[in-house]
Enzyme design. Structure first.
Site, PDB file in Angstrom:
ATOM      1  N   GLY A 124      -0.081  13.354   1.228  1.00  0.00           N
ATOM      2  CA  GLY A 124      -1.130  14.140   1.877  1.00  0.00           C
ATOM      3  C   GLY A 124      -2.255  14.486   0.928  1.00  0.00           C
ATOM      4  O   GLY A 124      -3.035  15.396   1.177  1.00  0.00           O
ATOM      5  N   GLU A 162      -0.068   0.530  10.696  1.00  0.00           N
ATOM      6  CA  GLU A 162      -0.566   1.917  10.670  1.00  0.00           C
ATOM      7  C   GLU A 162      -1.294   2.249  11.968  1.00  0.00           C
ATOM      8  O   GLU A 162      -1.132   3.315  12.540  1.00  0.00           O
ATOM      9  CB  GLU A 162      -1.490   2.093   9.456  1.00  0.00           C
ATOM     10  CG  GLU A 162      -2.181   3.429   9.399  1.00  0.00           C
ATOM     11  CD  GLU A 162      -1.732   4.318   8.254  1.00  0.00           C
ATOM     12  OE1 GLU A 162      -1.086   3.829   7.316  1.00  0.00           O
ATOM     13  OE2 GLU A 162      -2.039   5.524   8.312  1.00  0.00           O
ATOM     14  N   ASP A 174      -7.137   0.866   2.082  1.00  0.00           N
ATOM     15  CA  ASP A 174      -5.951   1.362   1.376  1.00  0.00           C
ATOM     16  C   ASP A 174      -4.870   0.285   1.248  1.00  0.00           C
ATOM     17  O   ASP A 174      -4.250   0.123   0.201  1.00  0.00           O
ATOM     18  CB  ASP A 174      -5.368   2.583   2.111  1.00  0.00           C
ATOM     19  CG  ASP A 174      -6.418   3.649   2.342  1.00  0.00           C
ATOM     20  OD1 ASP A 174      -7.469   3.606   1.681  1.00  0.00           O
ATOM     21  OD2 ASP A 174      -6.199   4.525   3.203  1.00  0.00           O
TER      22      ASP A 174
END
Ligand code: GLA
Length: 388
Positions: A124, A162, A174
């Site tokens: 996070g 994702e 990413d």
């Protein structure tokens, strides 16, 4: 970090040897140096892989079971290859399930597998621990099943996992950098052609320092989708307005944007201005880096932060505070928020001989101003996914 022998011994405590193919793999987290919120606008980004990652061991099974042990959560989960349902409680396993689902969807006939994994990427924090988990899983499954696919195909498969399984509508950055990162290089990715150029970024007396604000990016998913929609809304407008083909904001320049000011809401105008100027900044940053012009690179980072703060509005008080504090320090050339925003980390470029003093000062001052204790990491550009 666990040493590989320790990981294998944890593995052996959990699972019996099936006699089938086994292996150990890793994939890194990343920090984006410049080029934020440009990937889903088919623009340019310049991330580097960092020296933190996810480490995964696995062995094929003779049946159709998948058994995954997360060392960090001390949790063993078991499911059938055919039974890929979203797990509301154990969010981490969805990244693994999502990858399996994508392989199956692409027609690969997987068999069962035992997996053990651990990681040291803070979660996070905007350092892409989820992309690393996706990529290391994809890499492990490809290696053990002897599936041949290009690095770009693997990044795209992970991005689909994702988007479709986890439900986050991310760009390609990413996953791409987690697959393709190179030691001592940042990677300039053209998110339209999905081609990348390594840009040398080795020592030379400067360091990349990452400051974790410790603000969890809570708003991020809804705000992220909202920003995407604003961009796509502008694309629809420009498709009607401009003569040439417009597929994404990549195809619009600043003059065209300015001419459209009266037709767009002030907010959408600013979103577009960020994306268009940020793409330009990435190209300039690559030129600067190739010329070893670190001061220029730093200035571009600062301009990027201001644009993200004021035009794209994805920064937050704590990230602004970290950037302001950093820029007051000796030897700091540039500082900006990195990743999706609303918390997470800043990335800083500074003289190597100032790192120690910087870390000390930022820690104390940030804590005094916000009550939060930041974490600070130094990382050279590292390699992408690989066999351990
Ligand atoms: C997240 C997404 C990336 C990118 C960044 C913002 O990290 O996963 O695809 O859009 O935000 O630059």
């Amino acid at each position: 970090m666990h040493r590989i022998e320790e990981l294998w011994s944890i593995y052996q405590n959990k699972f019996a040897d099936t006699g089938l193919k086994k292996g150990a793999f890793s994939a890194p987290g990343r920090v984006n140096l410049i080029g934020e919120h440009t990937d889903y606008n088919e623009g340019f980004v310049l991330p580097m892989a960092i020296n933190k990652g996810i480490f995964m061991l696995g062995q094929l099974r003779k049946d159709r079971m998948v058994k995954v042990y997360s060392i960090d959560y001390d949790h063993l989960l078991t499911f059938q290859l055919e039974e890929l349902t979203f797990d509301q409680e154990n969010i981490w396993v969805n990244y693994i399930k999502g990858i399996i689902a994508q392989y199956r969807k692409s027609g690969y006939d997987l068999t069962g597998v035992n997996i053990v994994f651990t990681g040291n990427i803070p979660q996070g924090a905007g350092l892409s621990s989820s992309a690393a988990l996706e990529v290391v899983t994809a890499y492990l499954l490809a290696s053990l099943h002897e599936i041949k696919m290009s690095a770009v195909e693997m990044a795209l498969l992970c991005q689909r996992a994702e988007r479709e399984f986890v439900g986050v509508n991310c760009g390609i950055m990413d996953q791409y950098i987690a697959v393709m990162g190179q030691a001592d290089h940042a990677l300039m990715i053209d998110c339209r052609s999905n081609q990348a150029q390594p840009v040398p970024l080795s020592d030379q007396g400067y360091s990349i320092v990452i400051c974790n604000s410790k603000v969890k990016r809570e708003l991020v998913d809804s705000a992220y989708n909202q920003r995407r929609n604003e961009c796509f809304q502008a694309v629809t407008y420009f498709q009607q307005k401009l003569k040439g083909p417009v597929k994404a904001l990549r195809d619009v320049n600043l003059v065209e944007l300015q001419a459209a000011a009266a037709d767009l809401t002030e907010q959408v105008f600013r979103r577009c201005r960020h994306v268009i100027t940020e793409n330009e900044r990435v190209l300039q940053a690559v030129t600067a880096l190739r010329a070893n012009d670190f001061p220029e690179f730093g200035q571009l980072m600062i301009a990027s932060h201001l644009s993200l703060r004021d035009d794209y509005e994805v920064s937050c008080r704590e990230l602004d505070c970290l950037v302001e504090l950093a820029l007051e320090k000796k030897g700091v050339l540039g500082a900006r928020m990195t990743g999706a925003g609303f918390g997470g980390c800043t990335v800083n470029l500074l003289k190597e001989n100032r790192v120690e003093a910087f870390v000390k000062q930022i820690k104390a001052e940030y804590q005094e101003k916000t009550g939060l204790v930041p974490e600070i990491y130094c990382s050279a550009p590292s390699n992408g996914a690989g066999k351990l």
